[in-house]
Enzyme design. Structure first.
Site, short mmCIF file in Angstrom:
data_model
loop_
_atom_site.label_atom_id
_atom_site.label_comp_id
_atom_site.label_asym_id
_atom_site.label_seq_id
_atom_site.Cartn_x
_atom_site.Cartn_y
_atom_site.Cartn_z
N GLU A 251 0.83 -1.20 0.00
CA GLU A 251 0.00 0.00 0.00
C GLU A 251 0.87 1.25 0.00
O GLU A 251 1.78 1.39 0.82
CB GLU A 251 -0.91 -0.01 1.22
N LYS A 322 -9.55 2.21 -3.34
CA LYS A 322 -10.07 1.69 -2.08
C LYS A 322 -11.47 2.22 -1.81
O LYS A 322 -11.72 3.43 -1.88
CB LYS A 322 -9.12 2.06 -0.92
N CYS A 374 -5.71 -2.78 2.79
CA CYS A 374 -5.73 -2.68 4.25
C CYS A 374 -6.93 -3.45 4.84
O CYS A 374 -7.12 -4.62 4.53
CB CYS A 374 -5.72 -1.22 4.68
#
Length: 498
Positions: A251, A322, A374
């Site tokens: 990330e 995301k 995440c």
């Protein structure tokens, strides 16, 4: 509260998977013997305080080290979060005691618990961390994952514990023995379920390289560190580039925003192409005109094995944005007010736009990957919504440097393993400082890099052909069954009161 505290030892890195059977028996007995629904809710709340107070204590590491708050303020924020999460077991306990007598305790607690966990998964964007089923990733109950998922395993734990508690509760002999018999069947049938897991290994193998840069969190967004960080990832990757079909960076591995990193990305795209591979990296995209930002994954190099050039350009479609943003960390509610209140509400890169709930899979060197950034990996419904018949691999990238040397990254890895079990697909997990790992379709960790080190992790995965029952039906059967039970219990309770 002590029983709730013990629950933490059931999860990674301790994995005492048998503990929830004991702690839930204690909670079930407390609910049954409580003099009122209010008292039962208090027992559930205390259980939740212990469960989440210790279980997510790692959150305090990020608040304390990077939030810029006095200790008393950071502890206050943690107390608020833990108290909020404790409301959900309190609700399950209150409902079960309120409706006690309308249905046997195991059915009531199963339905109430499932309902409260469903609420926890989406209220205030959702935080389904430490759901009880994750504790069984290494037990024989893991064989239920491809059929009924993690939430289904949680329901089995509740059923078994409540059935044991029911033996000590005032009930007819039949109402005691039947739940116990069903519990025994559920437990002892688990190992035989591998025959109907819904996936099998295929003939295709994939060589992968996962790169862990171990960049200190306090340096990640310092402008002077942008080039050193990008060159670090490049230097770690270059010697292995031509010997792997797929390379994964974590990330935001590229700390420079995408419009300003064109030169670096175009050169990386060409290098990957000439090495006959593809690179997937995390990066922040930013629209300079609208001032909108997205936490993205992008693909560089070969999109298909027969591609005649690299395919990257800024804004190309082979990317993932995301969707499930972390409150405070990635978006700030009541932003105009809270950003002025304390440093924790004004962290770097804490104002992202949300990507679509359903997005195309990433395609890298002919491989279809379903990505999650995440803690998105903790939302199986989102994974299932993005699953297609072409998906070959699950991918999750993260930066757990926020949480230091705590139990948080270990729990995060355990959650990822459960997703592999549920969908019957291998999973890649690339992180900034650990735990970087490759995971087989059976949830087994194939290889892992040591935490807090610069490392490259090389592995060759056997891809699968998967169509698990859970991937087709998701949580719908269990949620529907629980809802029907609660409606029936409410109706019977009303009839009895009349």
């Amino acid at each position: 509260m002590v029983l709730g505290l013990l629950n933490t030892l059931a999860f990674a890195p301790y994995t005492l998977w048998w503990l929830p059977f004991l702690t839930l028996v204690g909670l079930s007995l407390a609910i049954t013997n409580s003099p009122s629904p209010r008292q039962a809710a208090w027992y559930g709340f205390c259980y939740g305080l212990g469960w989440f107070g210790l279980g997510i204590s790692w959150v305090h590491v990020s608040i304390d080290q990077f939030g810029g708050l006095p200790l008393i303020a950071s502890l206050g924020l943690m107390a608020l979060l833990v108290s909020y999460l404790a409301l959900f077991p309190a609700l399950a306990a209150w409902l079960s005691r309120r409706l006690l007598g309308s249905l046997p305790l195991p059915l009531l607690l199963l339905a109430s618990w499932t309902f409260s966990e469903w609420l926890r998964s989406f209220l205030l964007t959702g935080f389904p961390w430490l759901s009880l089923g994750y504790s069984q990733t290494d037990s024989w109950l893991q064989h239920y994952a491809p059929l009924i998922g993690e939430i289904g395993i949680s329901a089995i734990l509740i059923w078994v514990a409540a059935s044991i508690a029911n033996v000590l509760a005032p009930a007819s002999k039949l109402n005691r023995l039947v739940p116990l018999l069903l519990s025994a069947i559920l437990l002892f049938a688990a190992p035989w379920l591998s025959a109907v897991k819904g996936w099998q290994y295929g003939n295709q193998q994939l060589s992968v390289l996962l790169v862990q840069g171990n960049v200190q969190q306090e340096l990640r967004w310092v402008p002077e560190q942008e080039w050193p960080t990008m060159l670090k990832y490049l230097d770690l990757t270059r010697p292995h580039l031509s010997s792997h079909q797929l390379v994964i960076w974590p990330e935001a591995a590229v700390p420079r925003i995408e419009p300003l990193a064109d030169d670096f990305l175009e050169n990386l795209d060409k290098s990957a192409f000439y090495s006959d591979t593809a690179i997937i990296t995390g990066i922040i995209d930013y629209n300079l005109r609208t001032q909108e930002a997205w936490n993205n994954l992008i693909v560089l190099g070969k999109q298909t094995p027969d591609a005649d050039s690299g395919h990257y350009f800024h804004g190309h479609a082979n990317r993932f944005s995301k969707h499930h943003l972390l409150p405070i960390g990635e978006f700030v509610p009541f932003e105009s007010f809270l950003r002025q209140l304390a440093p924790i509400f004004d962290l770097p890169m804490s104002s992202f736009n949300r990507g679509s709930y359903v997005q195309p899979n990433l395609e890298a060197n002919g491989i279809e990957l379903l990505p999650a950034i995440c803690f998105e990996i903790a939302f199986p419904s989102q994974i299932r919504a993005n699953l297609t018949g072409e998906t070959q691999l699950l991918l999750t990238v993260s930066n757990d440097a926020w949480f230091g040397d705590s139990i948080g990254p270990h729990q995060h890895l355990q959650i990822a393993r459960m997703r592999a079990l549920e969908f019957g697909l291998p999973l890649l997990r690339a992180t900034n400082n650990g735990i970087t790992a490759t995971i087989d379709a059976d949830g087994r960790i194939r290889a892992r890099a040591p935490q807090f080190t610069e490392a490259v992790l090389s592995d060759t995965l056997q891809l699968t052909q998967a169509k698990t029952l859970y991937s087709q039906l998701g949580n719908l059967p269990l949620f529907s069954f629980s809802t029907l039970l609660l409606v029936f219990a409410l109706f019977r309770h009303w009839r009895i009161n009349r």
